[in-house]
Design a protein around this motif. Structure first.
Motif, mmCIF file in Angstrom:
data_model
loop_
_atom_site.group_PDB
_atom_site.id
_atom_site.type_symbol
_atom_site.label_atom_id
_atom_site.label_comp_id
_atom_site.label_asym_id
_atom_site.label_seq_id
_atom_site.Cartn_x
_atom_site.Cartn_y
_atom_site.Cartn_z
ATOM 1 N N ALA A 90 -9.405 -53.699 45.449
ATOM 2 C CA ALA A 90 -9.795 -54.459 44.267
ATOM 3 C C ALA A 90 -8.689 -54.487 43.218
ATOM 4 C CB ALA A 90 -11.069 -53.870 43.659
ATOM 5 N N VAL A 91 -8.099 -53.322 42.890
ATOM 6 C CA VAL A 91 -7.134 -53.234 41.796
ATOM 7 C C VAL A 91 -5.938 -52.408 42.252
ATOM 8 C CG1 VAL A 91 -6.744 -52.498 39.406
ATOM 9 C CG2 VAL A 91 -8.989 -53.387 40.087
ATOM 10 N N VAL A 92 -4.738 -52.857 41.885
ATOM 11 C CA VAL A 92 -3.502 -52.121 42.139
ATOM 12 C C VAL A 92 -2.883 -51.795 40.789
ATOM 13 C CG1 VAL A 92 -1.217 -52.159 43.194
ATOM 14 C CG2 VAL A 92 -3.133 -53.309 44.326
ATOM 15 N N GLN A 93 -2.629 -50.498 40.545
ATOM 16 C CA GLN A 93 -2.021 -50.068 39.280
ATOM 17 C C GLN A 93 -0.658 -49.449 39.547
ATOM 18 O OE1 GLN A 93 -5.399 -49.100 40.514
ATOM 19 N NE2 GLN A 93 -5.889 -47.654 38.866
ATOM 20 N N LEU A 94 0.316 -49.877 38.790
ATOM 21 C CA LEU A 94 1.678 -49.351 38.864
ATOM 22 C C LEU A 94 2.092 -48.854 37.481
ATOM 23 C CD1 LEU A 94 3.198 -52.285 40.918
ATOM 24 C CD2 LEU A 94 2.771 -49.988 41.792
ATOM 25 N N SER A 95 2.816 -47.744 37.448
ATOM 26 C CA SER A 95 3.209 -47.174 36.161
ATOM 27 C C SER A 95 4.632 -46.643 36.243
ATOM 28 C CB SER A 95 2.268 -46.034 35.761
ATOM 29 O OG SER A 95 2.690 -45.443 34.544
ATOM 30 N N MET A 96 5.364 -46.873 35.143
ATOM 31 C CA MET A 96 6.706 -46.323 35.003
ATOM 32 C C MET A 96 7.004 -46.172 33.518
ATOM 33 S SD MET A 96 10.189 -47.566 36.910
ATOM 34 C CE MET A 96 11.567 -46.434 37.074
ATOM 35 N N ARG A 97 7.590 -45.028 33.178
ATOM 36 C CA ARG A 97 7.836 -44.695 31.786
ATOM 37 C C ARG A 97 6.515 -44.730 31.016
ATOM 38 N NH1 ARG A 97 13.715 -47.777 30.795
ATOM 39 N NH2 ARG A 97 14.792 -46.653 32.475
ATOM 40 N N ASN A 98 6.401 -45.500 29.932
ATOM 41 C CA ASN A 98 5.150 -45.579 29.162
ATOM 42 C C ASN A 98 4.492 -46.943 29.323
ATOM 43 O OD1 ASN A 98 5.340 -42.955 28.107
ATOM 44 N ND2 ASN A 98 6.674 -43.641 26.450
ATOM 45 N N HIS A 99 4.591 -47.468 30.549
ATOM 46 C CA HIS A 99 4.047 -48.806 30.799
ATOM 47 C C HIS A 99 3.206 -48.780 32.070
ATOM 48 C CE1 HIS A 99 3.916 -53.123 31.743
ATOM 49 N NE2 HIS A 99 4.188 -53.317 30.459
ATOM 50 N N VAL A 100 2.121 -49.556 32.074
ATOM 51 C CA VAL A 100 1.231 -49.666 33.232
ATOM 52 C C VAL A 100 0.970 -51.145 33.494
ATOM 53 C CG1 VAL A 100 -1.003 -49.083 34.252
ATOM 54 C CG2 VAL A 100 0.151 -47.443 32.745
ATOM 55 N N LEU A 101 1.103 -51.532 34.766
ATOM 56 C CA LEU A 101 0.777 -52.882 35.202
ATOM 57 C C LEU A 101 -0.459 -52.805 36.089
ATOM 58 C CD1 LEU A 101 1.452 -55.914 35.438
ATOM 59 C CD2 LEU A 101 2.897 -55.336 37.414
ATOM 60 N N VAL A 102 -1.552 -53.450 35.648
ATOM 61 C CA VAL A 102 -2.810 -53.459 36.385
ATOM 62 C C VAL A 102 -2.977 -54.843 36.997
ATOM 63 C CG1 VAL A 102 -5.299 -53.141 36.279
ATOM 64 C CG2 VAL A 102 -3.799 -51.735 34.838
#
Length: 370
Positions: A90-102
Motif C-alpha cells: 500500500a505505502v512505500v516510505q523512504l527517509s534520508m537525513r531529516n526528510h521522508v518521502l511517502v
C-alpha cells in the motif's frame, strides 16, 4: 509495517482502485520527532513528484561520506479475515537525513519507473527493521532489491535477549528505538491503535496514519545512523570497512597487507644501510688514493683491497742493507786469488782486451774477438 489480525467486524479487503480513479495528489507536511526536531514529509502518488525527490535522495547519497544508506519501510493493505485473498503493498516510505518521502503505491498505476529504478537499479543501500515480509510484498510487485544492498537491523542488534526456550527474540522497531535513539519511542506503538493498520489503502491517509508512516521510515534511518557509528569503529575492519568478527581488528586481508608493508619497509631500510656502507667504503678508497706518499719507506700505506705488491730484487736491494751484487763478487774474488793474482777460472777473470790473453776457447773469448 505489520498488518494486525482483524476481527469479523472489519470490512473485507479493498481491491486496487481502477486506473480511472487514480487522481494525482501531493501533500507537504512537517512532524515533530524526539528531541523536538522536525522532519519534512512529502506525501504523494504522482510520478513526477516521486521522480523529483528520488533524484534529490540520489544526489544526497552520492554526496554522503559516512551515512551512505536510506531508511526504508513498507505498509500493507488489511488482511482478509477469511484468508481468501492476500494483502498487497500500500505505502512505500523512504527517509534520508531529516526528510521522508511517502509514496502511496496502492493509488498509482503500479508502474512507478522512478521508484522501481531507485529501489533496485542504482546500487543504493537500504536499512529496514524486519524485511522478511517486505521482501515478499516487493517481490509480488516485481521489485527485487539486491540482498547485499538491503540491511535488516534486527540481524545486527538484539535488545530483548533470549526467551524461555533459549531462542533469540527479534526486536521490534519500538524496542530498538527506545534503547538506541530515545526513550520517548516507548509509546510509539501505543499511540497508534492496531486497527489503524487496516486503513493504509485509504486515500488520502489520515493524519495519524501519515505521521506513523513517516516516523517509521525516519526511525529506520536514525537507528542505523546510531548503529553504523558503532559498527564503523568497533565491528568493522578499520582498513577495508568490512565486517570482522574480532571487532575493530584488521581482517585477514588487511592484516596480510599490513605485514607486507612492514616487510617491504624493513627490506628497504636494510638495502639503504647496505648502500650507505658501500658508499662509505668507496669514499675511504678514494681518500687513500688521494693521500700524499709517506717519506718513510718502511711505513708505506697498503694498496687498495689489501693486496700488497711484491717488490722486485732491485727494489729490495735498494731498500735493504744487503751487500750489492757487484761488491759481493769482487770481494769474493779477492779473497780467493788476492788483489794482484789472476785466476784461471773464466768466471772470475776480468773480461777485457787489456787484462785477458787471447784464447781459442770461445767461452773465454770476449765477443767480437773471433
Amino acid at each position: 509495517m505489520d498488518a494486525s489480525s482483524s476481527s469479523s467486524s472489519v470490512p473485507q479487503p479493498l481491491l486496487p482502485p481502477p486506473p480511472s480513479a487514480m487522481q494525482a495528489f501531493t501533500q507537504i507536511r512537517t512532524f515533530t520527532v524526539h528531541g523536538g526536531k522536525e522532519i519534512d514529509v512529502v506525501y504523494t502518488n504522482e510520478e513526477e513528484t516521486m521522480s523529483k525527490y528520488l533524484k534529490m535522495y540520489a544526489q544526497w547519497y552520492a554526496e554522503e561520506e559516512e551515512n551512505k544508506f536510506v531508511g526504508l519501510d513498507l505498509e500493507y493493505t488489511r488482511e482478509d479475515p477469511n484468508h481468501e485473498e492476500d494483502n498487497y503493498l500500500a505505502v512505500v516510505q523512504l527517509s534520508m537525513r531529516n526528510h521522508v518521502l511517502v509514496c502511496h503505491y496502492s493509488w498509482t498505476n503500479g508502474e512507478c519507473p522512478a521508484l522501481r529504478s531507485f529501489l533496485q537499479n542504482q546500487g543504493i543501500v537500504f536499512c529496514t527493521v524486519d524485511k522478511r515480509a517486505d521482501f515478499i510484498k516487493l517481490y509480488y510487485e516485481k521489485i527485487i532489491i539486491p540482498r547485499e544492498n538491503w540491511i535488516d537491523i534486527q540481524e545486527f542488534v538484539n535488545v530483548k535477549g533470549l526467551n524461555e526456550r533459549g531462542n533469540l527474540m527479534r526486536d521490534g522497531m519500538a524496542s530498538l528505538a527506545t534503547s538506541i535513539i530515545d526513550e520517548s519511542y516507548s509509546q510509539m506503538k501505543n499511540k497508534f491503535p492496531p486497527e489503524r493498520h487496516n486503513y493504509w489503502e485509504e486515500r488520502p491517509l489520515s493524519d495519524l496514519n501519515l505521521e506513523y508512516a513517516a516516523k517509521d521510515a525516519y526511525v529506520s534511518y536514525q537507528l542505523y545512523v546510531k548503529i553504523w557509528f558503532f559498527l564503523r569503529y568497533l565491528v568493522f575492519c578499520p582498513g577495508c570497512k568490512k565486517e570482522d568478527t574480532l571487532r575493530g581488528h584488521l581482517c585477514d586481508k588487511c592484516n596480510k597487507a599490513e605485514i607486507e608493508v612492514e616487510r617491504a619497509q624493513k627490506n628497504a631500510a636494510a638495502e639503504i644501510a647496505r648502500l650507505n656502507a658501500e658508499l662509505a667504503s668507496v669514499q675511504a678508497e678514494l681518500a687513500s688514493l688521494k693521500a700524499p706518499a709517506s717519506s718513510d719507506n718502511t711505513q708505506q700505506t697498503s694498496p687498495p683491497h689489501g693486496k700488497r705488491r711484491k717488490m722486485n730484487d732491485e727494489q729490495w736491494l735498494e731498500s735493504s742493507d744487503a751487500p750489492k751484487s757487484s761488491d759481493y763478487w769482487q770481494n769474493l774474488r779477492k779473497s780467493w786469488t788476492g788483489d794482484e793474482q789472476k785466476s784461471d777460472d773464466p768466471w772470475t777473470t776480468e773480461m777485457s782486451d787489456q787484462q785477458s790473453p787471447k784464447s781459442d776457447n770461445p767461452w773465454l773469448t770476449k765477443p767480437g774477438n773471433y
